[in-house]
Design a protein around this motif. Structure first.
Motif, PDB file in Angstrom:
ATOM      1  N   LEU A  31      -3.609   1.493   1.337  1.00  0.00           N
ATOM      2  CA  LEU A  31      -3.286   2.863   1.732  1.00  0.00           C
ATOM      3  C   LEU A  31      -1.860   3.241   1.387  1.00  0.00           C
ATOM      4  O   LEU A  31      -1.509   4.412   1.428  1.00  0.00           O
ATOM      5  N   CYS A  32      -1.020   2.241   1.085  1.00  0.00           N
ATOM      6  CA  CYS A  32       0.392   2.578   0.892  1.00  0.00           C
ATOM      7  C   CYS A  32       0.996   2.072  -0.410  1.00  0.00           C
ATOM      8  O   CYS A  32       1.903   2.700  -0.937  1.00  0.00           O
ATOM      9  N   GLN A  77       5.629   6.672  -0.448  1.00  0.00           N
ATOM     10  CA  GLN A  77       4.286   7.201  -0.251  1.00  0.00           C
ATOM     11  C   GLN A  77       4.044   8.569  -0.886  1.00  0.00           C
ATOM     12  O   GLN A  77       2.898   8.913  -1.198  1.00  0.00           O
ATOM     13  N   GLN A 107      -6.225   4.015  -4.233  1.00  0.00           N
ATOM     14  CA  GLN A 107      -5.452   4.444  -3.067  1.00  0.00           C
ATOM     15  C   GLN A 107      -5.816   5.879  -2.712  1.00  0.00           C
ATOM     16  O   GLN A 107      -5.895   6.741  -3.579  1.00  0.00           O
ATOM     17  N   GLN A 128       0.458   7.919  -2.314  1.00  0.00           N
ATOM     18  CA  GLN A 128      -0.714   8.412  -1.591  1.00  0.00           C
ATOM     19  C   GLN A 128      -1.237   9.691  -2.242  1.00  0.00           C
ATOM     20  O   GLN A 128      -1.147  10.788  -1.702  1.00  0.00           O
TER      21      GLN A 128
END
Length: 921
Positions: A156-157, A316, A711, A320
């Motif tokens: 996720l990061c 991020q 991601q 992201q």
């Protein structure tokens, strides 16, 4: 105050060196402990003065780590959730022993594997695990079970940063280091609010700027964050336009003759293709795409290419995204084009989000990786790992990455999932889908230190794990530096270390499956044995650490990789010789294309929604949410919107609104902010169902993923915002002991679902207190109020009470020893901030007696709340800083005379802003 009688509480102090468990800076800490009658306890923490990541500094979160070390809200015993006659999970948990718990887990996993195959089970682990923990889990999945379904919240990061490095430089190896901040002449900070997310690095940036006033800082961020406000140039690009910006900057670099053609010729390949591509990205067209000024774009490019040493820091905001890999590669393209790499002060430097996301990547703890940066898709790499482990083969079928994994749990393709040290019910995008998946799963194991995460209610089996201050092993920070993690105290209750739990499960599962290799594969008795095996897998690889050992780390302190056998120190920075770990030895320019965000705004969902971090909280707040003073800066989740958008909707500050996307919604208060342009909104990502009556920001975020890194695009969603009419209000506040505060919050959490809007928080310092804020369309019934009084321990016989039935207003004030220890206000809550601050200071009952017993809603004349705390270390409120500034104090006076911002320094960017506001007035 009379001195206390001698007791076992002061047998003697003990100190242990370890690391902070929060962000990827990897700060060294000294944990202070004492022996007491009930055992050794953690009593304090300070920065390790000789650790090269922080040199003694800690941020607001790090300085309060010792306050999170108690057993309150910890999971202390294995627990098995009961199911009803229809097979549905109940709220009822029963304690069990380790043998029974692991036997049950082994039988359930073995049965599913036998019937449906190894890919019917999965493991979802965490960048907060130690490297040794990660290694054992990876070997358990890929080496014993034969599935690559092991992924991590690092997906996720950090996975786009990994993919970006590999696509351009050939390996997942950040080439720069923290020392480069000291040598840089231009800092290009993209998609990172460093001042909040990596405060100790930001202290280093502040020091570098003070030493070299000519250092230029460029910040790329849709929001005007504290980092952006402090920059020489803020490029407030529109969400999802990072590639367009970088390509436009490269266009300018070419036009201005600022590319290093010798470096490109000698050390790179693929430039001509990229050069042709960026011809289309003229300053005018890029300015229009990004929503910035053409001159600002040109200035940024000239500073970047004209600097003797340019260092990029990114996080991020680039990662992201559904275009995250290209976002990363586009920044690296700029460094290759200008030769800004491999030299002091120059390089593309991805800042890691979690304390050991790097270590997890090193051991291959992701669905597409194998140990020592080997690629799962490479048959030679699979054969190498199989030989190292002494097994026939590593499975070739790709594993499910995070979003895919939970989708497969939802559809039933994955029957059982083992979750360790992470909280996907809150942290994953599209939280509603993830919660549905967990509710459908046949068997869910949660290996966790804390009992009250959002994921816990979905677990069939809860296994208590050790946590900060209790663990032994290693972690790797953002600059490739490996540090020893040491235990200061024993885990509480029956909690065990993560690698031990995974090992013991592997031995039982191997027995259930008839795998006679399990005892050999998992014959570890210490974490050092795990580290040594991992070390051997790195021999000859880009991250070779065969020259490193626990003994070296003990004797010489933290070390950077690579550090090969026979070497005494690791590599400070990489690629100084211009050679890269690619087939040709050259770095590769990546052809990067601008693509819009995965989700578009439209008439139904007209606003862009962004998420990010706060200064004083961490991830899902399972740890920081237990420390009262960490709520002082921001106490509740508040949606930030541009004032123009608020005016269009006739919102005012403090209104309660519903934020909805195509997936879900949440309810929060709203406030005007000049941090972003019209059409955008923002909410911090930390709050979940433990602290508000929804899943928080991830109720609305998108599960769209980058096609390479997989991601998700957590940084952007399209939403609508509508005002809710909830006229009836309630505030409950109760002073408790520091140890009891988290327990009271846990007890009060079920109340959140009873209201249209509700939040839970702590406040205070020496005397912490719990606060429940709520609002509803209509007054709630007496039964619910009685439940609230019971949970908050209000005693009618020792309280002052006022009731105005006609206006629907009631006040109840709890008094203990002449002090106000509890307040319940219903129907009208105008005095809440004054009462909150007064309670935190130990409010005596007499000043409020007349107010309590009279139909007064506002606080007594002259009594107002202190407001937001800016300097948490010294407990200094914004109102007090503004007063000092109005009286002529500048930043130097605030620091030198009043000492504001002189301890951890996390508030310095905000102090600067308050001074700037005063000068502009």
């Amino acid at each position: 105050m009379p001195s206390a009688a001698p007791s076992l509480s002061a047998i003697g102090p003990f100190e242990v060196r370890s690391t902070c468990c929060y962000c990827g800076v990897g700060c060294g800490v000294v944990i202070e402990t004492e022996d007491t009658a009930s055992g050794r306890v953690i009593t304090g923490v300070r920065g390790a003065p000789d650790h090269p990541a922080n040199f003694g500094r800690l941020c607001t979160k790090g300085t309060t780590l010792h306050l999170t070390a108690g057993a309150s809200t910890r999971l202390l015993q294995p627990q098995l959730r009961e199911r009803d006659a229809k097979g549905a999970r109940t709220a009822s948990l029963k304690d069990t022993g380790w043998d029974q718990a692991l036997d049950i887990a082994a039988r359930r996993f073995a049965a599913i594997i036998r019937e449906h195959g190894p890919d019917a089970v999965a493991f979802y682990i965490s960048g907060q695990l130690l490297t040794e923990d990660y290694y054992v889990f990876n070997k358990l999945a890929k080496g014993l079970i034969g599935t690559n379904n092991v992924d991590t919240n690092s997906r996720l990061c950090m996975s786009s940063a990994v993919a970006g490095y590999k696509a351009t430089l050939g390996a997942d190896a950040p080439p720069a280091c923290y020392e480069d901040i000291d040598h840089a002449e231009c800092l290009f900070i993209s998609g990172s609010n460093t001042a909040f997310a990596h405060p100790i690095l930001y202290r280093r940036i502040e020091a570098a700027r003070e030493k070299n006033p000519a250092l230029k800082t460029i910040v790329v961020d849709p929001r005007r964050t504290d980092t952006a406000r402090d920059a020489d140039l803020h490029l407030a690009i529109l969400p999802g336009t990072d590639v367009a910006l970088a390509n436009g900057m490269l266009h300018v670099l070419l036009w201005e003759g600022l590319c290093n053609l010798d470096y490109i010729r000698d050390h790179t390949e693929g430039f001509e293709t990229l050069k042709e591509l960026v011809r289309e990205y003229t300053p005018a067209s890029v300015a229009a795409i990004c929503g910035i000024g053409e001159e600002d774009l040109i200035t940024a490019a000239k500073w970047f290419g004209g600097s003797r040493a340019t260092l990029s820091l990114y996080c991020q905001g680039l990662n992201q995204s559904s275009n995250g890999t290209q976002n990363n590669a586009s920044v690296i393209n700029l460094h290759l084009a200008t030769g800004q790499i491999g030299r002091p002060g120059a390089g593309p430097f991805s800042l890691t989000g979690q304390p050991n996301a790097m270590g997890g990547r090193e051991v291959g703890g992701m669905a597409n990786l194998l140990s020592a940066h080997r690629d799962l898709a490479n048959p030679e790499h699979r054969a190498e790992v199989a030989a190292l482990w002494g097994i026939d083969a590593v499975p070739a079928k790709p594993g499910k990455t995070a979003v895919e994994l939970f989708n497969a749990v939802r559809t039933g393709e994955i029957k059982a999932v083992w979750i360790a040290c992470t909280n996907p019910a809150q942290s994953m995008p599209d939280a509603g889908l993830v919660r549905e998946a967990l509710s459908r799963a046949e068997f869910v194991v949660l290996q966790e230190a804390f009992a009250n995460t959002d994921t816990a209610p979905y677990a069939d089996l809860l296994l208590p794990a050790s946590t900060w201050g209790e663990k032994e092993g290693t972690v790797t920070n953002s600059e490739r530096r490996i540090t020893r993690v040491r235990s200061a105290i024993a885990p509480p209750g029956a909690a065990r270390h993560d690698w031990v739990i995974a090992r013991d499960f592997a031995l039982r599962l191997g027995n259930e499956l008839g795998n006679t290799d399990a005892p050999r594969l998992f014959a570890y008795t210490t974490p050092e044995e795990v580290f040594n095996e991992h070390r051997e897998t790195t021999r000859g690889r880009d991250l070779d650490i065969t020259g490193m050992s626990y003994a070296m780390l003990e004797a010489r302190g933290p070390q950077q990789w690579p550090l090969r056998e026979g070497e005494t120190t690791g590599a400070v920075r990489l690629y100084g010789d211009g050679r890269f770990p690619t087939a040709s030895g050259r770095a590769r320019f990546a052809p990067t294309h601008h693509k819009p965000t995965a989700e578009k705004t439209d008439a139904r969902y007209p606003l862009h929604f962004n998420t990010g971090r706060l200064r004083d909280h961490w991830h899902g707040m399972s740890r920081t949410g237990r420390v009262a003073r960490l709520y002082s800066h921001v106490e509740e989740p508040v949606l930030a919107m541009n004032a123009i958008d608020m005016a269009k909707r006739k919102f005012k500050d403090g209104d309660i609104v519903q934020v909805a996307s195509r997936r879900g919604e949440f309810v929060a208060r709203v406030e005007a902010s000049d941090d972003m342009r019209s059409g955008q909104s923002y909410l911090p990502m930390h709050w979940g169902s433990q602290f508000m009556n929804s899943a928080g920001a991830n109720a609305v975020t998108s599960p769209a993923v980058d096609p390479v890194s997989r991601q998700p695009e957590l940084k952007h969603a399209a939403v609508r915002v509508e005002k809710l009419e909830l006229p009836w209000e309630l505030v409950v506040m109760r002073t408790v002991s520091e140890a009891a505060a988290p327990e009271l919050m846990s007890a009060a959490q079920p109340l959140l679902a009873e209201f249209g809007y509700a939040t839970l928080a702590l406040f205070g310092r020496e005397q912490p207190a719990v606060i429940l804020r709520a609002a509803n369309k209509v007054p709630v019934g007496e039964t619910l109020l009685a439940d609230i009084d019971r949970i908050f321990a209000f005693d009618a016989t020792t309280s002052l009470n006022y009731m105005d039935a006609r206006r629907g207003i009631a006040k109840r004030v709890m008094v203990t020893g002449g002090r106000v220890t509890g307040v319940r206000l219903t129907g009208e809550t105008a005095a809440r901030e004054w009462l909150k601050d007064a309670m935190a200071e130990g409010l005596a009952v007499e000043p409020v007696r007349r107010w309590v017993l009279a139909p007064l809603s506002a606080p007594p004349a002259g009594n107002v709340g202190r407001g937001r705390i800016v300097c948490n270390c010294l407990n200094v409120a914004e109102s007090e800083i503004r007063t000092a500034v109005e009286q002529g104090a500048d930043l130097a006076a605030l620091q030198e005379t009043l000492k504001y911002g002189t301890q951890c320094g996390s508030c310095v960017p905000e102090l600067k802003q308050l001074v700037r506001i005063r000068k502009a007035a």
